[in-house]
Scaffold this motif. Structure first.
Motif, PDB file in Angstrom:
ATOM      1  N   ALA A 140       0.539   5.149  -3.427  1.00  0.00           N
ATOM      2  CA  ALA A 140       0.071   5.503  -2.077  1.00  0.00           C
ATOM      3  C   ALA A 140       0.234   4.319  -1.128  1.00  0.00           C
ATOM      4  CB  ALA A 140      -1.376   5.961  -2.129  1.00  0.00           C
ATOM      5  N   ALA A 141      -0.063   3.113  -1.603  1.00  0.00           N
ATOM      6  CA  ALA A 141       0.054   1.918  -0.758  1.00  0.00           C
ATOM      7  C   ALA A 141       1.522   1.666  -0.404  1.00  0.00           C
ATOM      8  CB  ALA A 141      -0.535   0.710  -1.466  1.00  0.00           C
ATOM      9  N   HIS A 143       3.868   3.938  -0.296  1.00  0.00           N
ATOM     10  CA  HIS A 143       4.279   5.033   0.567  1.00  0.00           C
ATOM     11  C   HIS A 143       3.866   4.752   2.020  1.00  0.00           C
ATOM     12  CE1 HIS A 143       5.986   8.931   1.010  1.00  0.00           C
ATOM     13  NE2 HIS A 143       4.872   9.490   1.465  1.00  0.00           N
ATOM     14  N   GLU A 144       2.660   4.255   2.210  1.00  0.00           N
ATOM     15  CA  GLU A 144       2.174   3.923   3.546  1.00  0.00           C
ATOM     16  C   GLU A 144       2.966   2.764   4.151  1.00  0.00           C
ATOM     17  OE1 GLU A 144       0.021   5.406   5.578  1.00  0.00           O
ATOM     18  OE2 GLU A 144      -0.055   6.990   4.051  1.00  0.00           O
ATOM     19  N   ALA A 145       3.301   1.755   3.314  1.00  0.00           N
ATOM     20  CA  ALA A 145       4.075   0.612   3.805  1.00  0.00           C
ATOM     21  C   ALA A 145       5.476   1.058   4.218  1.00  0.00           C
ATOM     22  CB  ALA A 145       4.164  -0.464   2.722  1.00  0.00           C
ATOM     23  N   LEU A 146       6.067   1.970   3.480  1.00  0.00           N
ATOM     24  CA  LEU A 146       7.390   2.490   3.809  1.00  0.00           C
ATOM     25  C   LEU A 146       7.352   3.282   5.113  1.00  0.00           C
ATOM     26  CD1 LEU A 146      10.326   2.755   2.903  1.00  0.00           C
ATOM     27  CD2 LEU A 146       9.695   4.776   1.619  1.00  0.00           C
ATOM     28  N   LYS A 147       6.320   4.092   5.290  1.00  0.00           N
ATOM     29  CA  LYS A 147       6.159   4.859   6.543  1.00  0.00           C
ATOM     30  C   LYS A 147       6.059   3.925   7.734  1.00  0.00           C
ATOM     31  CE  LYS A 147       3.894   9.196   5.388  1.00  0.00           C
ATOM     32  NZ  LYS A 147       2.655   9.944   5.486  1.00  0.00           N
ATOM     33  N   LYS A 148       5.334   2.821   7.525  1.00  0.00           N
ATOM     34  CA  LYS A 148       5.131   1.868   8.599  1.00  0.00           C
ATOM     35  C   LYS A 148       6.459   1.208   8.994  1.00  0.00           C
ATOM     36  CE  LYS A 148       1.196  -0.964   9.249  1.00  0.00           C
ATOM     37  NZ  LYS A 148       0.325  -1.993   8.746  1.00  0.00           N
TER      38      LYS A 148
END
Length: 154
Positions: A140-141, A143-148
């Protein structure tokens, strides 16, 4: 057409290897001369190094051809002539060195290197076969970093 064929035949005659044996070296006995020529093809010219004394025009090759003929006339066998030359000039005088304990490493080393390399490659590929890289899903972490990173707002 016939002229071209004749020219090709003449050219081929001139392309044959020139034998360096001079007429004053030839033995009277054809059998002894044949032996001398056979032996001369096995002996290396020390000047040319990759040519037999039979094919070489070097003065040392002529001396060796004469020496071979002298030993044959003296009654030496082919092995005795070659042994005499090896004793006098070393194993290098032979175009095809003999297999002895002294040079066994030189004969066996290429085979040994190939076998060792084959074993190393076999075991390296075998150990990699068990390590099948499997893709793991992103946390999840991550995935969030990639989205950012990919978001156009940043």
């Amino acid at each position: 057409m016939m002229k071209k064929l004749l020219l090709i035949i003449i050219a081929c005659l001139f392309l044959t290897p020139a034998l360096a044996v001079e007429p004053d070296e030839v033995l009277a006995d054809p059998a002894m001369e044949a032996r001398a020529r056979d032996l001369s093809t096995e002996v290396r010219c020390m000047v040319c190094q990759n040519q037999s004394i039979e094919d070489s025009d070097a003065p040392l090759a002529k001396d060796l051809r004469i020496l071979v003929r002298e030993r044959i006339v003296a009654g030496d066998t082919n092995d005795e002539v070659l042994t005499f030359l090896v004793a006098r000039y070393g194993e290098f005088v032979l175009l095809k060195p003999r297999f002895t304990l002294a040079n066994a490493f030189l004969w066996i080393a290429p085979i040994g290197v190939l076998l060792i390399g084959g074993f190393i490659a076999f075991f390296a590929f075998r150990s990699r076969r068990g390590q099948n890289p499997v893709e793991k899903p992103l946390t999840a972490a991550e995935h969030e970093a990639l989205k950012k990173i990919l978001s156009p707002d940043s």
